[in-house]
Enzyme design. Structure first.
Site, PDB file in Angstrom:
ATOM      1  CG  HIS A  71     -11.356  -5.659  -0.127  1.00 37.47           C
ATOM      2  ND1 HIS A  71     -12.661  -5.740   0.319  1.00 37.47           N
ATOM      3  CD2 HIS A  71     -10.576  -5.692   0.990  1.00 37.47           C
ATOM      4  CE1 HIS A  71     -12.664  -5.826   1.640  1.00 37.47           C
ATOM      5  NE2 HIS A  71     -11.405  -5.801   2.069  1.00 37.47           N
ATOM      6  CG  ASP A 113     -13.728  -9.323   0.693  1.00 34.93           C
ATOM      7  OD1 ASP A 113     -14.310  -9.207  -0.401  1.00 34.93           O
ATOM      8  OD2 ASP A 113     -14.048  -8.694   1.714  1.00 34.93           O
ATOM      9  CB  CYS A 142      25.595  38.962   6.395  1.00 32.17           C
ATOM     10  SG  CYS A 142      24.204  38.782   7.502  1.00 32.17           S
TER      11      CYS A 142
END
Length: 932
Positions: free
Chosen positions: A137, A173, A737
């Site tokens: 389910h 269910d 850098c």
């Protein structure tokens, strides 16, 4: 995924019996005789996997053929020779049909497995087997009992979905739980996405697991609680109308909960219209043409992205597709278009292609005697698997024309499908030509064309609030143009576009080799436009043109080509693992893209830093939102134009110029961004890292500040040490850098070294960076020039010797004299902090004091790069092993390559650009373990 097993597992001991050598391990476990009662592809997969595990399916009970087509479960079972029963019903007027029940009992099942069953099964069938019956389910029971559980999970706005496998009883269910699993519900999940992502694949595995638990005598029976129980009925078209007098999220949940079947609908301009593919709208509401929506607080809007609807709370949602009463589906953005309905005149070749497609339709719709123009694909019995088959057959047999499943849903009749196909074949449905409001300049013997707006979802557009700012030419201080100043709302729109492109666009589905081809094409276009790119880079950043051409642009092209080659070589690995014998396990790893990535780049190498990060990001399969430096946005926006020409899909690359405090901060905070790559200062890097952690724990890579030491020993090649030492400091005006922030020169050669450096500096030509003979151009922007002058004044004040330079050049623009300081002591500011400019900071060290100079070189919180000059290879290796930096240059400097990883240690950051390691910054590793 979270899994809840409603039982405790003890270690399983499997009793081994004598066996034939070729018998599969699966057959040594306890096995059952099963009856499968159900239908669909889900039932087919459960059946197939149970048989693979060695269970015997003694009978399959499914639905009768529909329109001459058998159910998928029946098809595979009949092929295997399994007895198949196709009862129209099991009961009449509530009572079991005796002959049906007897036929069932005759197969002798020990357990009924009901993976998906639409029929009512009598209790004397449910209870007949030794072990009873188990049912799948699609909800976390006891919530959402009933036949529309997935729909109601979405309609109710549940944050979790899942499935239950339970023991059948005489309630609806309500039987005891055997096993449950759950997963999160994503904001824009539909029934299909939830089912395909989780409920289908995990449900199949769980059904097989449940059967084995029963066979082993370990299956629990946990009574369901009535607390939190709910039951909702089957939704029908008649009661699926949208109540527009609700908040936007509630409306969105209603639409997605009804997506495909039965379809939520509203009345637009007096006509019922069904809505598909809903999502919450993040960011600003786009411009559009109003439409009247019954019951809404304000009119909807037909925009380029779809239909915009407003909730009672003023928030908005977006709907992509609309379907009318005649079942014709169109993109919502085409609501006002009339030319879509215009019939095309076909050429002879196109007519021949149409007949091929007619034959494909006939092969799929075998129950339909004649395929004519009015034949409707779905009314004739086609299902979702038939859509996939149609798309793939057309691609295979009709010149490789690429269709999507959605195309079939939007052209359901044969005539409309042929019209759509021919337009695709002719290229008539291609996206509109990109509109760019260029700023043009006649400069450097060419006309450069520069986009200046935000680039979001494949289009150049103004910032939402219309704000702009000036970008300035550092050579003379003049304004180049006005650039859109992106807002937080613009960032949100860019992220939304990138997320949509990753989740649902062609980029995420693309073959990696095809992705690589697009990046190769992009690199080729960059090469075709390299002079224009280099000129724009020079105008905007002050880079000397020859350097911009070779390095800023040249290395960018190399970077995209390098990572294009990696696209189809990203691999996981297989790993042997030890488990209880017999070992029937396979573990392998998969490398997956992260999703939406943010990239924030600096102003010193605007295009190259973009390439270093974005090429690896894209090669890994991510989408991106990039913020160029506020003072140098123009090459990034020109790059965006080239990505469109290369065929990069919409939304994959988005460029939002603006301030770091606004745009960069929003990127750090945004919950849909999964990775942020940043190059810039250490203080800002720390703030970004903090924001990324607090927001959603983004992955971060940082390339931050440096104070790179360069050690020059007396046994060096002096000519080379002078030349490369100067390059280490003055390359790209010192805006580098990895620039050598501090030189340590051995005492015996110190004075000679300085004398020769100053001689060379005097030969340098300072001037217009577009002049091919210029050696040294302007600093990037005025504020930076001012800081350099202050830096030099502080050096003099602290007692360092200013040997040369230290001042602004007396000319128009932002020019700084190449500068040399000596007698720099370790405690001085200029010994500890980088200038990021053309300032050589020199300290001497005693002859032969290798360990002493190493200690001084490493006495810094930075660790980006370093260098050593010596002819003694043993000394070189000794020093390189002990220098605490991500890169060590020996008898060279600035020699980076696209294949070599680049990144720092300590407070210079972490993570790598370039090389194979850069890819891992934009990938995640998933481990998968399979028992077979």
């Amino acid at each position: 995924m979270k899994q809840t097993m409603l039982c405790s597992f003890k270690s399983r001991s499997v009793k081994l019996f004598k066996k034939k050598k070729n018998t599969k391990n699966a057959y040594y476990q306890n096995k059952l005789k099963l009856a499968l009662i159900g239908q669909s592809l889900f039932g087919q997969e459960v059946y197939t996997n149970l048989r693979k595990q060695g269970h015997k399916v003694v009978g399959v009970f499914t639905v009768p053929d529909k329109d001459g087509k058998a159910d998928p479960l029946a098809v595979v079972a009949e092929k295997d020779g399994t007895p198949v029963f196709k009862f129209p019903r099991w009961r009449v007027k509530g009572k079991p049909i005796p002959e049906v029940v007897e036929a069932y009992k005759a197969v002798g099942a020990e357990l009924n497995v009901m993976p998906f069953c639409s029929q009512f099964i009598p209790m004397n069938v449910i209870d007949f087997p030794k072990h009873g019956s188990i049912i799948y389910h699609p909800s976390i029971l006891p919530r959402h009992r009933g036949a529309s559980a997935i729909n109601w999970t979405l309609i109710e706005g549940d944050k979790k979905a899942g499935f239950s496998i339970f023991w059948a009883d005489d309630g609806l269910d309500t039987g005891p739980i055997l096993l449950q699993q759950e997963c999160p519900v994503e904001p824009n999940d539909t029934v299909d996405t939830l089912y395909n992502r989780f409920l289908f694949p995990e449900g199949i595995k769980a059904m097989v697991e449940a059967v084995q638990l029963i066979a082993d005598g370990k299956a629990p029976k946990i009574p369901q609680s009535e607390e939190g129980a709910s039951y909702e009925g089957i939704q029908k078209k008649s009661n699926a109308k949208v109540n527009m007098a609700q908040p936007a999220e509630v409306i969105h949940n209603w639409i997605r909960g009804h997506d495909k079947v039965p379809g939520a609908w509203v009345v637009i301009d007096g006509k019922p219209v069904t809505l598909y593919s809903s999502s919450m709208l993040s960011g600003s509401v786009p411009a559009g043409q109003p439409v009247e929506v019954e019951g809404a607080s304000q009119p909807g809007l037909i925009a380029k992205s779809g239909l915009i609807l407003f909730g009672s709370d003023g928030k908005a949602l977006q709907v992509k597709n609309l379907q009318f009463e005649d079942r014709n589906m169109i993109p919502a953005s085409k609501y006002f278009s009339s030319d879509e309905d215009a019939s095309l005149d076909l050429t002879d070749d196109e007519k021949e292609m149409a007949e091929k497609i007619r034959a494909i339709w006939k092969g799929i719709l075998s129950n339909v005697p004649v395929i004519d123009d009015t034949t409707d694909f779905f009314k004739s019995g086609a299902a979702s698997m038939d859509v996939v088959r149609l798309v793939e057959e057309v691609k295979q047999k009709c010149g490789g024309v690429q269709l999507q499943n959605e195309d079939v849903y939007m052209a359901t009749t044969f005539q409309s499908f042929i019209q759509m196909f021919v337009r695709r074949l002719r290229g008539e449905d291609q996206e509109e030509e990109l509109l760019i409001d260029y700023v043009t300049k006649d400069v450097n013997n060419m006309t450069v064309k520069m986009p200046h707006q935000c680039f979001i979802n494949g289009n150049f557009e103004d910032a939402e609030d219309g704000k702009t700012y000036n970008t300035v030419n550092p050579t003379d201080g003049s304004v180049i143009c006005k650039v859109s100043y992106a807002s937080v709302a613009d960032v949100d729109r860019a992220v939304s576009a990138a997320k949509e492109a990753f989740d649902n666009g062609p980029w995420g589905k693309m073959n990696p080799r095809d992705r690589g081809q697009l990046l190769y094409r992009l690199a080729d276009l960059m090469e075709e436009h390299q002079e224009e790119l280099a000129t724009i880079e020079t105008l905007d950043s002050g880079a000397v043109y020859t350097l911009a051409l070779k390095t800023h642009v040249g290395m960018s092209i190399q970077t995209f080509r390098y990572f294009a080659g990696w696209c189809d070589k990203i691999q996981g690995s297989t790993i042997p693992i030890n488990q209880a014998r017999p070992n029937r396990n396979l573990t392998f790893t998969k490398k997956e893209p992260l999703g939406v990535c943010a990239i924030v780049i600096p102003w010193n190498y605007p295009l190259m830093m973009l390439a270093w990060k974005s090429a690896a990001c894209l090669a890994a399969g991510n989408t991106l939102v990039l913020k160029p430096a506020q003072v140098t946005p123009l090459t990034a926006l020109k790059f965006a134009e080239l990505t469109v020409k290369a065929g990069i899909p919409k939304g994959v690359i988005n460029i939002v110029p603006g301030s770091g405090g606004l745009v960069g901060q929003r990127m750090s905070d945004h919950p849909d961004i999964r990775k942020l790559g940043f190059t810039g200062s250490t203080p800002i890097g720390k703030q970004i890292m903090k924001s990324c952690a607090v927001s959603n724990l983004k992955k971060v890579s940082l390339e931050l500040g440096g104070k790179s030491p360069l050690i020059i020993f007396s046994d060096c090649d002096m000519d080379k040490a002078v030349r490369m030492g100067m390059s280490s400091v003055y390359f790209n005006k010192g805006e580098n850098c990895i620039a050598a922030g501090r030189l340590f020169v051995e005492e015996s050669i110190h004075d000679e070294y300085i004398r020769r450096v100053v001689e060379e500096i005097k030969k340098m030509k300072i001037g217009d960076p577009l002049d091919r003979s210029t050696d040294h151009g302007p600093q990037n922007h005025k504020a930076h020039l001012d800081k350099l002058v202050e830096y030099c004044e502080l050096g003099v004040k602290e007692g360092a010797t200013l040997v040369y330079g230290g001042r602004q050049v007396d000319r128009q623009g932002f020019f700084m004299e190449p500068t040399v300081f000596t007698d720099v002591e370790d405690h001085m500011f200029i010994a500890k902090e980088e200038s990021f400019g053309p300032v050589m900071v020199v300290s001497k060290f005693k002859d032969g004091d290798v360990d002493g100079v190493l200690s001084r070189a490493n006495n810094t919180e930075f660790g980006l790069a370093s260098g050593v000059f010596t002819r003694d290879i043993n000394k070189a290796m000794y020093v390189s092993e002990r220098l605490e930096a991500g890169t060590v240059f020996v008898n060279t400097y600035n020699k980076t390559d696209v294949a070599a990883p680049f990144g720092g240690f300590k407070q210079s950051g972490f993570g790598k650009d370039l090389g194979e390691e850069a890819l891992h910054e934009y990938l995640r590793t998933k481990a998968v373990t399979v028992e077979y």
